[in-house]
Design an enzyme around this catalytic site. Structure first.
Site, PDB file in Angstrom:
ATOM      1  N   ARG A 121       9.015  14.508  -9.935  1.00 34.10           N
ATOM      2  CA  ARG A 121       8.343  13.311 -10.789  1.00 34.10           C
ATOM      3  C   ARG A 121       7.738  13.267 -12.113  1.00 34.10           C
ATOM      4  NH1 ARG A 121       2.196  10.166  -9.043  1.00 34.10           N
ATOM      5  NH2 ARG A 121       2.923   8.809  -9.919  1.00 34.10           N
TER       6      ARG A 121
ATOM      7  N   ASN B  26       6.149   9.158   0.042  1.00 34.42           N
ATOM      8  CA  ASN B  26       6.978   8.558  -0.514  1.00 34.42           C
ATOM      9  C   ASN B  26       8.801   8.603  -0.563  1.00 34.42           C
ATOM     10  OD1 ASN B  26       5.696   5.762  -0.685  1.00 34.42           O
ATOM     11  ND2 ASN B  26       4.401   7.221  -2.242  1.00 34.42           N
TER      12      ASN B  26
ATOM     13  N   HIS C  91       5.638  -1.082  -0.389  1.00 34.75           N
ATOM     14  CA  HIS C  91       5.168  -0.874  -1.847  1.00 34.75           C
ATOM     15  C   HIS C  91       5.972  -2.744  -2.613  1.00 34.75           C
ATOM     16  CE1 HIS C  91       4.271   3.488  -3.406  1.00 34.75           C
ATOM     17  NE2 HIS C  91       3.881   3.017  -2.082  1.00 34.75           N
TER      18      HIS C  91
ATOM     19  N   TYR D 200       1.879  -2.733  -6.706  1.00 34.58           N
ATOM     20  CA  TYR D 200       3.657  -2.502  -7.082  1.00 34.58           C
ATOM     21  C   TYR D 200       4.181  -3.968  -8.088  1.00 34.58           C
ATOM     22  CZ  TYR D 200       2.759   2.408  -5.862  1.00 34.58           C
ATOM     23  OH  TYR D 200       2.604   3.195  -5.828  1.00 34.58           O
TER      24      TYR D 200
END
Length: 438
Positions: free
Chosen positions: A97, A151, A203, A257
């Site tokens: 990430r 996700n 999102h 988002y």
């Protein structure tokens, strides 16, 4: 489905979110009798699995319910005869990430976990693993429901629908419930009194109609929120407010988002600033998790600690457990899920996955017929959907040109040249987790 007790399997069981899930299952034990909960992880996650698993056992013991907690690294053993499988894993863990967030910033492009180049790479790493899990489920638990929290949730569910024969899959996100709670807070009413009809993508979802005690109060609520949009935010997204007049013009409620698209300049500046001062969000989360897992180790801790709310996954257990409860008990209540469009949103392909308010039954979600999204938001949603579909194809085929196309289509990437530079650097950085790209 076994009426004398259910078997639930959680893949990514060593996640810091697991105590939320345990709390949710304990709370609902009377209507959702889970007698076996299997927490599954991989070798790299073993230490976290043991810590979280032991906390889970203490929580169940305190609640005095006959739920057996099993901890294992053997996914196939866990999946055998499961009734529900929940997925909440992160391929490459927080290190991956961090790269998703840091590399795009070098090119003055937003680096974010599920949007832009970061979202593309999270999908490229995760979709092949998820398709592998589905293959195992086809053999080991062909009647189970797969509830996906991993996700990018919408893309993963769409990949399963488009590239396998598995139909019993639903994607979940805590953004819609967070938005409902935010609206309730803004209007100073109990959360239970607010309901929102949602439509869009994961999102990228909009609150289309807002109800208070069943009465449509959309216009009034939009005006109130436009004046103070701070309630509609999440722990993991920079608190930058939309222009009140923009929200009034939009006439629907954007999700947190959407800031990456409608406030791109401010969000990018904020990220570059954070990079200098405290590092990207993944680095902040790493520190948060270290503290959380230290807390989890405490032998006297027998409940979900308050600190977990800092993680950005608030209401996660309510969303996941409510969904499982509603399927099991055929409740017919309304929840917002990621499911096949089947014409619910007119200008999105029928075989695409959308995020939409749906009636939940034992046969799965029945999405509301939205018709078309309002013209001001439809174009952005369609652009993101073309990005998602192209990304899914790239993840499955490992085709470089398809991946470059996906990167360039994304509205956060300013040119094909920059798209190629970011793609090449990220493919190199993540090569261990994207073996489909030789």
């Amino acid at each position: 489905m076994k009426k004398n007790g259910l078997k639930v399997v959680t893949i990514g069981g060593g996640s810091s979110y697991t105590p939320e899930l345990i709390e949710g299952f304990i709370k609902r034990y009377d209507t959702l009798p889970i007698n076996e909960l299997w927490l599954v992880d991989i070798e790299e996650g073993k230490e976290k699995l043991d810590i979280v698993g032991n906390l889970a056992k203490r929580m169940v013991e305190k609640a005095n319910i006959p739920m057996e907690i099993h901890l294992t690294l053997d996914r196939q053993a866990a999946l055998k005869d499961a009734d529900f499988v929940t997925t909440q894993f992160r391929v490459g863990q927080l290190e991956a990430r961090a790269k998703d967030e840091e590399i795009p910033l070098k090119y003055d492009v937003i680096g974010q976990e599920t949007n832009g180049p970061g979202g593309l790479f999270k999908a490229l790493r995760t979709i092949p693993v998820m398709l592998e899990i589905v293959k195992e489920m086809e053999v080991l638990c062909p009647n189970a429901w797969l509830i996906n929290f991993t996700n990018p949730a919408g893309m993963i569910v769409e990949a399963i629908f488009r590239y396998t024969n598995w139909k019993k899959v639903i994607g979940l996100c805590n953004v819609p419930i967070g938005m409902e709670r935010g609206v309730a807070k803004s209007l100073e009413v109990d959360a239970e009194r607010i309901r929102i009809d949602f439509g869009g993508l994961n999102h990228m979802v909009f609150g289309l109609t807002i109800y208070l005690d069943g009465e449509d109060i959309t216009e009034k609520a939009i005006d109130k929120i436009a004046a103070d949009a701070s309630e509609i935010n999440m722990k993991n997204i920079k608190s930058v407010s939309f222009e009140p007049d923009f929200i009034k013009g939009l006439k629907v409620l954007p999700c947190p988002y959407h800031k990456y698209y409608y406030k791109q300049k401010e969000m990018l500046e904020g990220e570059l600033n954070d990079l200098k001062e405290s590092g990207v969000r993944a680095k902040v989360v790493q520190k948060l998790e270290e503290t959380l897992f230290e807390t989890y180790k405490n032998e006297n801790l027998r409940e979900k600690p308050k600190e977990l709310e800092q993680r950005g996954g608030a209401y996660y257990s309510d969303v996941a457990c409510n969904l499982i409860n509603s399927i099991y008990n055929d409740k017919g209540d309304i929840q917002t899920v990621n499911t096949l469009n089947k014409g619910a949103i007119a200008s999105i392909p029928s075989d695409s996955v959308i995020e939409v308010s749906s009636v939940i039954t034992k046969n799965g979600p029945k999405p509301f017929a939205i018709g078309d999204l309002p013209i001001p938001v439809l174009g952005l949603v369609q652009q993101i959907k073309s990005f998602e579909r192209t990304t899914i194809d790239a993840a499955v085929t490992g085709n470089y040109h398809t991946a470059l196309l996906a990167m360039t289509i994304n509205p956060l990437v300013p040119s094909d040249t920059i798209a190629k530079q970011i793609l090449d650097e990220m493919l190199e950085a993540h090569k261990e987790f994207v073996p489909q790209f030789k």
